[in-house]
Motif scaffolding. Sequence first.
Motif, PDB file in Angstrom:
ATOM      1  N   ARG A 151      20.056  -4.170 -10.467  1.00  0.00           N
ATOM      2  CA  ARG A 151      18.761  -4.498  -9.852  1.00  0.00           C
ATOM      3  C   ARG A 151      18.424  -5.980 -10.020  1.00  0.00           C
ATOM      4  O   ARG A 151      17.950  -6.632  -9.094  1.00  0.00           O
ATOM      5  CB  ARG A 151      17.646  -3.652 -10.483  1.00  0.00           C
ATOM      6  N   PHE A 152      18.672  -6.514 -11.231  1.00  0.00           N
ATOM      7  CA  PHE A 152      18.335  -7.920 -11.484  1.00  0.00           C
ATOM      8  C   PHE A 152      19.216  -8.853 -10.638  1.00  0.00           C
ATOM      9  O   PHE A 152      18.730  -9.785 -10.003  1.00  0.00           O
ATOM     10  CB  PHE A 152      18.491  -8.249 -12.973  1.00  0.00           C
ATOM     11  N   GLU A 209      11.588  -7.240 -11.842  1.00  0.00           N
ATOM     12  CA  GLU A 209      10.546  -6.571 -12.631  1.00  0.00           C
ATOM     13  C   GLU A 209      11.090  -6.358 -14.035  1.00  0.00           C
ATOM     14  O   GLU A 209      12.063  -5.621 -14.218  1.00  0.00           O
ATOM     15  CB  GLU A 209      10.193  -5.221 -12.002  1.00  0.00           C
ATOM     16  N   THR A 212      23.459   2.725 -22.506  1.00  0.00           N
ATOM     17  CA  THR A 212      23.247   1.754 -21.415  1.00  0.00           C
ATOM     18  C   THR A 212      24.550   1.038 -21.011  1.00  0.00           C
ATOM     19  O   THR A 212      24.765  -0.139 -21.315  1.00  0.00           O
ATOM     20  CB  THR A 212      22.130   0.745 -21.776  1.00  0.00           C
ATOM     21  N   ASP A 263      10.561   5.265 -21.526  1.00  0.00           N
ATOM     22  CA  ASP A 263      11.546   4.283 -21.994  1.00  0.00           C
ATOM     23  C   ASP A 263      11.569   4.212 -23.523  1.00  0.00           C
ATOM     24  O   ASP A 263      10.519   4.324 -24.162  1.00  0.00           O
ATOM     25  CB  ASP A 263      11.213   2.895 -21.453  1.00  0.00           C
ATOM     26  N   THR A 295      23.842  11.198 -23.920  1.00  0.00           N
ATOM     27  CA  THR A 295      23.153   9.906 -23.767  1.00  0.00           C
ATOM     28  C   THR A 295      22.407   9.494 -25.032  1.00  0.00           C
ATOM     29  O   THR A 295      21.952  10.343 -25.809  1.00  0.00           O
ATOM     30  CB  THR A 295      22.143  10.008 -22.597  1.00  0.00           C
ATOM     31  N   SER A 296      22.236   8.205 -25.181  1.00  0.00           N
ATOM     32  CA  SER A 296      21.426   7.680 -26.287  1.00  0.00           C
ATOM     33  C   SER A 296      19.986   8.160 -26.182  1.00  0.00           C
ATOM     34  O   SER A 296      19.252   8.167 -27.175  1.00  0.00           O
ATOM     35  CB  SER A 296      21.434   6.150 -26.281  1.00  0.00           C
ATOM     36  N   SER A 297      19.588   8.570 -24.971  1.00  0.00           N
ATOM     37  CA  SER A 297      18.208   9.014 -24.782  1.00  0.00           C
ATOM     38  C   SER A 297      17.864  10.224 -25.647  1.00  0.00           C
ATOM     39  O   SER A 297      16.681  10.493 -25.878  1.00  0.00           O
ATOM     40  CB  SER A 297      17.953   9.353 -23.312  1.00  0.00           C
ATOM     41  N   ASP A 319      20.722   1.626  -9.700  1.00  0.00           N
ATOM     42  CA  ASP A 319      19.383   1.901 -10.244  1.00  0.00           C
ATOM     43  C   ASP A 319      19.204   1.270 -11.617  1.00  0.00           C
ATOM     44  O   ASP A 319      18.101   1.298 -12.158  1.00  0.00           O
ATOM     45  CB  ASP A 319      19.154   3.416 -10.355  1.00  0.00           C
ATOM     46  N   MET A 320      20.252   0.706 -12.169  1.00  0.00           N
ATOM     47  CA  MET A 320      20.154   0.180 -13.546  1.00  0.00           C
ATOM     48  C   MET A 320      19.809  -1.313 -13.547  1.00  0.00           C
ATOM     49  O   MET A 320      19.949  -2.008 -12.548  1.00  0.00           O
ATOM     50  CB  MET A 320      21.435   0.461 -14.320  1.00  0.00           C
ATOM     51  N   ALA A 321      19.361  -1.775 -14.718  1.00  0.00           N
ATOM     52  CA  ALA A 321      18.792  -3.123 -14.823  1.00  0.00           C
ATOM     53  C   ALA A 321      19.733  -4.203 -14.285  1.00  0.00           C
ATOM     54  O   ALA A 321      19.306  -5.054 -13.496  1.00  0.00           O
ATOM     55  CB  ALA A 321      18.428  -3.403 -16.282  1.00  0.00           C
ATOM     56  N   GLY A 329      19.624   8.599 -15.170  1.00  0.00           N
ATOM     57  CA  GLY A 329      18.419   7.800 -14.943  1.00  0.00           C
ATOM     58  C   GLY A 329      17.255   8.317 -15.770  1.00  0.00           C
ATOM     59  O   GLY A 329      16.867   9.480 -15.659  1.00  0.00           O
ATOM     60  N   VAL A 330      16.720   7.425 -16.583  1.00  0.00           N
ATOM     61  CA  VAL A 330      15.622   7.792 -17.479  1.00  0.00           C
ATOM     62  C   VAL A 330      14.317   7.890 -16.694  1.00  0.00           C
ATOM     63  O   VAL A 330      13.601   8.888 -16.742  1.00  0.00           O
ATOM     64  CB  VAL A 330      15.485   6.727 -18.593  1.00  0.00           C
ATOM     65  N   ARG A 331      13.997   6.847 -15.926  1.00  0.00           N
ATOM     66  CA  ARG A 331      12.689   6.760 -15.281  1.00  0.00           C
ATOM     67  C   ARG A 331      12.573   7.698 -14.070  1.00  0.00           C
ATOM     68  O   ARG A 331      11.512   8.264 -13.810  1.00  0.00           O
ATOM     69  CB  ARG A 331      12.410   5.294 -14.900  1.00  0.00           C
ATOM     70  N   ARG A 350      18.445  -3.108 -26.132  1.00  0.00           N
ATOM     71  CA  ARG A 350      19.421  -2.113 -25.723  1.00  0.00           C
ATOM     72  C   ARG A 350      20.794  -2.429 -26.343  1.00  0.00           C
ATOM     73  O   ARG A 350      21.210  -3.583 -26.378  1.00  0.00           O
ATOM     74  CB  ARG A 350      19.599  -2.107 -24.195  1.00  0.00           C
TER      75      ARG A 350
HETATM   76  O1  LIG Z   1      21.986   4.938 -22.580  1.00  0.00           O
HETATM   77  C1  LIG Z   1      21.165   5.703 -22.141  1.00  0.00           C
HETATM   78  O2  LIG Z   1      20.680   6.625 -22.771  1.00  0.00           O
HETATM   79  C2  LIG Z   1      20.657   5.512 -20.757  1.00  0.00           C
HETATM   80  O3  LIG Z   1      21.139   4.262 -20.234  1.00  0.00           O
HETATM   81  C3  LIG Z   1      20.580   3.920 -19.018  1.00  0.00           C
HETATM   82  O4  LIG Z   1      19.154   3.865 -19.149  1.00  0.00           O
HETATM   83  P1  LIG Z   1      18.434   2.500 -19.536  1.00  0.00           P
HETATM   84  O5  LIG Z   1      18.665   2.104 -20.949  1.00  0.00           O
HETATM   85  O6  LIG Z   1      17.015   2.659 -19.098  1.00  0.00           O
HETATM   86  O7  LIG Z   1      19.254   1.447 -18.654  1.00  0.00           O
HETATM   87  P2  LIG Z   1      18.791   0.407 -17.541  1.00  0.00           P
HETATM   88  O8  LIG Z   1      18.239   1.093 -16.344  1.00  0.00           O
HETATM   89  O9  LIG Z   1      19.934  -0.524 -17.325  1.00  0.00           O
HETATM   90  O10 LIG Z   1      17.589  -0.350 -18.239  1.00  0.00           O
HETATM   91  C4  LIG Z   1      17.812  -1.178 -19.366  1.00  0.00           C
HETATM   92  C5  LIG Z   1      16.502  -1.801 -19.746  1.00  0.00           C
HETATM   93  O11 LIG Z   1      16.026  -2.616 -18.661  1.00  0.00           O
HETATM   94  C6  LIG Z   1      14.733  -2.205 -18.277  1.00  0.00           C
HETATM   95  N1  LIG Z   1      14.598  -2.383 -16.823  1.00  0.00           N
HETATM   96  C7  LIG Z   1      15.332  -1.639 -15.970  1.00  0.00           C
HETATM   97  C8  LIG Z   1      15.232  -1.830 -14.608  1.00  0.00           C
HETATM   98  C9  LIG Z   1      14.344  -2.814 -14.116  1.00  0.00           C
HETATM   99  O12 LIG Z   1      14.200  -3.051 -12.906  1.00  0.00           O
HETATM  100  N2  LIG Z   1      13.633  -3.546 -15.013  1.00  0.00           N
HETATM  101  C10 LIG Z   1      13.733  -3.360 -16.363  1.00  0.00           C
HETATM  102  O13 LIG Z   1      13.082  -4.045 -17.144  1.00  0.00           O
HETATM  103  C11 LIG Z   1      14.580  -0.774 -18.712  1.00  0.00           C
HETATM  104  O14 LIG Z   1      13.234  -0.420 -18.888  1.00  0.00           O
HETATM  105  C12 LIG Z   1      15.408  -0.767 -19.994  1.00  0.00           C
HETATM  106  O15 LIG Z   1      14.634  -1.207 -21.069  1.00  0.00           O
HETATM  107  C13 LIG Z   1      20.967   4.945 -17.969  1.00  0.00           C
HETATM  108  O16 LIG Z   1      20.270   4.689 -16.766  1.00  0.00           O
HETATM  109  C14 LIG Z   1      20.662   6.340 -18.385  1.00  0.00           C
HETATM  110  O17 LIG Z   1      21.285   7.218 -17.456  1.00  0.00           O
HETATM  111  C15 LIG Z   1      21.019   6.659 -19.807  1.00  0.00           C
HETATM  112  O18 LIG Z   1      22.342   7.066 -19.931  1.00  0.00           O
END
Ligand SMILES: O=C(O)[C@H]1O[C@H](OP(=O)(O)OP(=O)(O)OC[C@H]2O[C@@H](n3ccc(=O)[nH]c3=O)[C@H](O)[C@@H]2O)[C@H](O)[C@@H](O)[C@H]1O
Length: 344
Positions: free
Chosen positions: A195-196, A207, A181, A296, A127-129, A190-192, A88-90, A216
């Motif tokens: 959640r969506f 959100e 991602t 992010d 991670t790509s992070s 917890d991921m997009a 989790g990034v955030r 992504r």
């Molecule tokens: O590959 C990685 O390095 C990472 O991948 C993942 O991170 P992220 O790319 O942030 O994935 P993800 O939550 O799906 O959000 C995707 C997009 O939706 C946006 N986002 C997210 C949630 C939300 O409610 N709204 C939103 O706009 C959000 O801002 C983002 O732009 C892993 O969690 C992490 O552990 C790590 O491995």
Amino acid sequence: MRILITGTAGFVGFHLANRLLDDGHEVVGFDAMTPYYDVRLKAARHAILARRPGFRALTGRVEDMDALRHAADLADPEMVVHLAAQAGVRYSIDHPQTYADSNLIGSFNIVELARGLKLRHLMLASTSSVYGANTALPFAESDKADLPLTFYAATKKAMEEMSHAYAHLFSIPTTCFRFFTVYGPWGRPDMALFRFVEAIEDGRPIEVYGEGRMRRDFTYVGDLVEAIARLADCPPSIGRPVQVEGVADTLSPVAPWRVVNIAGGKPVELIDFVSAIERCLGKRAVRRMLPMQPGDAAVTFADHRLLEALTGYAPKTQVEDGVAAFVEWYREHWARTTPAPVPA
Ligand SMILES: O=C(O)[C@H]1O[C@H](OP(=O)(O)OP(=O)(O)OC[C@H]2O[C@@H](n3ccc(=O)[nH]c3=O)[C@H](O)[C@@H]2O)[C@H](O)[C@@H](O)[C@H]1O
């Protein structure tokens, strides 16, 4: 092969264990069942694995060296795949300690454990992070990655570096793979995507951060585990780089160690991802457009030529298809069979 996997109750660990069991391997799964998200999802994943011959589960934290040694004694592994982590990034912005514990101490314990084992291959999830503030696209593994935007990214980069030192000193064939991602059935709440879908199904607004303009390189989990299963058969060996047109192999000159991107290969704008979800659900989302969240990345986009050169494989699932697979799982399995949470 006898394989020890950490994080088998997690999203990727669950899929990878299934995949390696399909291939006839024996798997010992090690997981702490931490409550970062709904533990019922982790328990449900482990319950499926527990029904499979060749799988044994142990509960323990990667911070606990005694528990890890016990797992290694039981598994007698030829390969270790380390996926357990605080992800989790955030979340990392307000909870750095859990990342220090799981990702720094936990990863140190894994390489220290590996030092005493005769492993064919140690595989570690990064991670790509780690590409952080890099702007040159696509991200190549040989690019410098020294500007992390979050402590999460910093802990994963530290894991890569620690494993290089151990690979050098103790000749441990090591591959670090960088995930981009990952999404799909049994995904992380917890991921997009989760959640969506959950919000749209419940009639709540979603959100959308960064006004939906972030991109992504979404990676379908089935493609990811295919890539890992193939990489398992490619342990690095000093002095034996792979030839890749236009991109450098990351094989270390002093250690049997390399780092490899695993990604979908086609970045998608977040707003298009939302539209794909809406089409699959047959419902429109109420979109709350919000600014980018601290930490992010604006864009992730992987160079995947090294993965292809090593394994002959490139991820192929289109986002529309992967999202449809998630929605089917969510509706037919998760939403239907999961009991309401017990009130605190
Ligand atoms: O590959 C990685 O390095 C990472 O991948 C993942 O991170 P992220 O790319 O942030 O994935 P993800 O939550 O799906 O959000 C995707 C997009 O939706 C946006 N986002 C997210 C949630 C939300 O409610 N709204 C939103 O706009 C959000 O801002 C983002 O732009 C892993 O969690 C992490 O552990 C790590 O491995």
